[in-house]
Design a protein around this motif. Sequence first.
Motif, PDB file in Angstrom:
ATOM      1  N   SER A   1     -10.726  24.762   6.348  1.00  0.00           N
ATOM      2  CA  SER A   1     -10.512  23.329   6.517  1.00  0.00           C
ATOM      3  C   SER A   1     -10.870  22.917   7.941  1.00  0.00           C
TER       4      SER A   1
ATOM      5  N   ASP B   1     -12.763  22.000   2.745  1.00  0.00           N
ATOM      6  CA  ASP B   1     -12.295  20.657   3.092  1.00  0.00           C
ATOM      7  C   ASP B   1     -12.926  20.252   4.428  1.00  0.00           C
TER       8      ASP B   1
ATOM      9  N   LYS C   1     -13.651  16.830   6.955  1.00  0.00           N
ATOM     10  CA  LYS C   1     -13.397  15.419   7.251  1.00  0.00           C
ATOM     11  C   LYS C   1     -14.208  15.001   8.485  1.00  0.00           C
TER      12      LYS C   1
ATOM     13  N   ARG D   1     -15.225  21.300  -1.477  1.00  0.00           N
ATOM     14  CA  ARG D   1     -14.657  20.527  -2.576  1.00  0.00           C
ATOM     15  C   ARG D   1     -14.219  19.128  -2.141  1.00  0.00           C
ATOM     16  N   PHE D   2     -13.865  18.961  -0.883  1.00  0.00           N
ATOM     17  CA  PHE D   2     -13.409  17.662  -0.394  1.00  0.00           C
ATOM     18  C   PHE D   2     -14.251  17.282   0.832  1.00  0.00           C
TER      19      PHE D   2
ATOM     20  N   SER E   1     -15.259  13.943   3.313  1.00  0.00           N
ATOM     21  CA  SER E   1     -14.996  12.557   3.695  1.00  0.00           C
ATOM     22  C   SER E   1     -15.765  12.250   4.971  1.00  0.00           C
TER      23      SER E   1
ATOM     24  N   LEU F   1     -18.389  18.642  -5.803  1.00  0.00           N
ATOM     25  CA  LEU F   1     -17.183  18.205  -5.112  1.00  0.00           C
ATOM     26  C   LEU F   1     -16.130  17.694  -6.079  1.00  0.00           C
ATOM     27  N   GLU F   2     -14.890  17.763  -5.617  1.00  0.00           N
ATOM     28  CA  GLU F   2     -13.798  17.118  -6.335  1.00  0.00           C
ATOM     29  C   GLU F   2     -13.549  15.717  -5.780  1.00  0.00           C
ATOM     30  N   TYR F   3     -13.813  15.533  -4.477  1.00  0.00           N
ATOM     31  CA  TYR F   3     -13.539  14.234  -3.846  1.00  0.00           C
ATOM     32  C   TYR F   3     -14.626  13.946  -2.819  1.00  0.00           C
TER      33      TYR F   3
ATOM     34  N   ASP G   1     -15.949  10.683  -0.121  1.00  0.00           N
ATOM     35  CA  ASP G   1     -15.736   9.365   0.460  1.00  0.00           C
ATOM     36  C   ASP G   1     -16.815   9.100   1.509  1.00  0.00           C
TER      37      ASP G   1
ATOM     38  N   ALA H   1     -19.626  14.614  -7.727  1.00  0.00           N
ATOM     39  CA  ALA H   1     -18.210  14.565  -7.350  1.00  0.00           C
ATOM     40  C   ALA H   1     -17.376  13.967  -8.474  1.00  0.00           C
TER      41      ALA H   1
END
Length: 385
Positions: A201, A224, A226, A246-247, A249, A267-269, A271, A351
Amino acid sequence: MKLHCEVEVVSRHLPTLGLRSRGKGIRAVLTLCQPLSRAGAERGDPHPACLCIATMKDKRGTRYEANSSSLKGFLSALRLAHKGCDFDAPLSTQTPVKTSEFEKFKTKMVITSKKDYPLSKNFPYSLEHLQTSYCGLVRFDMRVLCLKKLKKLDLSHNHIKKLPAGIGDLIYLQELNLNDNHLESFSVALCESTLQQSLRSLDLSKNRIKALPLQFCQLRELTDLKLDDNKLIRFPFKIGQLKNLRFLSAARNKLPFLPSEFKNLSLEYLDLFENTFEQPKDLPVIKLQMPLTLLESSARTILYNRIPYGPHIIPFHLCQDLDAAKTCDCGRFCLNSFIQGTTTMNLHSIAHTVVLLDNMGSTQAPVTSYFCSLACYVNSSNMLK
């Protein structure tokens, strides 16, 4: 020398008496020390040293004499525990042990104000989770690099501008939070460190990063990521190599388009809200070279056939060229000879959950594609807009 550990002292006579040990150790300090009197040693007695076990109830400790062969075995075990380091330290004198030495090893420390930040003493070496947020740090505290067991490091809400390459030596580091700092880059050295195997992460939100290096895609254990509220103008074009991601943003940046390998993510999420995505261009950018140069032809051959290369084989600048090669939609590669076109992609194709790109409800994003030949471009022209 002293060894902090859990100790259980068991009498060998218990089984003969029909008794069992309680099977639970207590916090103790184990010391290899000199006897109270050296008279025996001076006379040549066979017990020149002893083992002392001190507990909270018995701080002066109980001494257990040992013969030379037992001591040699004990020291050999210690050497193995220390990866083969030679034992040449002098024996400790028997002194009462401090109360603090019986405390459990501290594995987590959370500091959320400048006044609580430790300046006169080091962090506990046993830490696995360290958070130092809202401490006004303007530079990375190099003492953190001594925390070899660290798994989670949270330096969010500070003013750090640069990261040392030594972070890559924290071989167990799984989570790194750098949210709300003044970072302008993420170094290549970190991308090529042991973080490739450990980091899961990474939070780089609210910084000043314009671009991530190509080598960033070597952090293949990331799940993850961000990147919100930076100044990103592009993703690493080989971002599709982050197979475990997977995440993702990256809202409120300046991304004009997505790289073609973005289509390889699962991806799962996702943004990407409020980026400056451009409308797909009607006309492609043509940079085809006919015939192909020797460099172009050689590079395509090496990459297509997966021939190993490195600075020990070819010049370093050629390695950089090969690392930066573009992937055609046909699966082949191109270096400087290509056609560049733009397609659109529905982000739901990669996603499960997608945050809308704007207030109009769009989930269509522009994607830059590369074609190694005119034939590849023509075959895909029905997908271009």
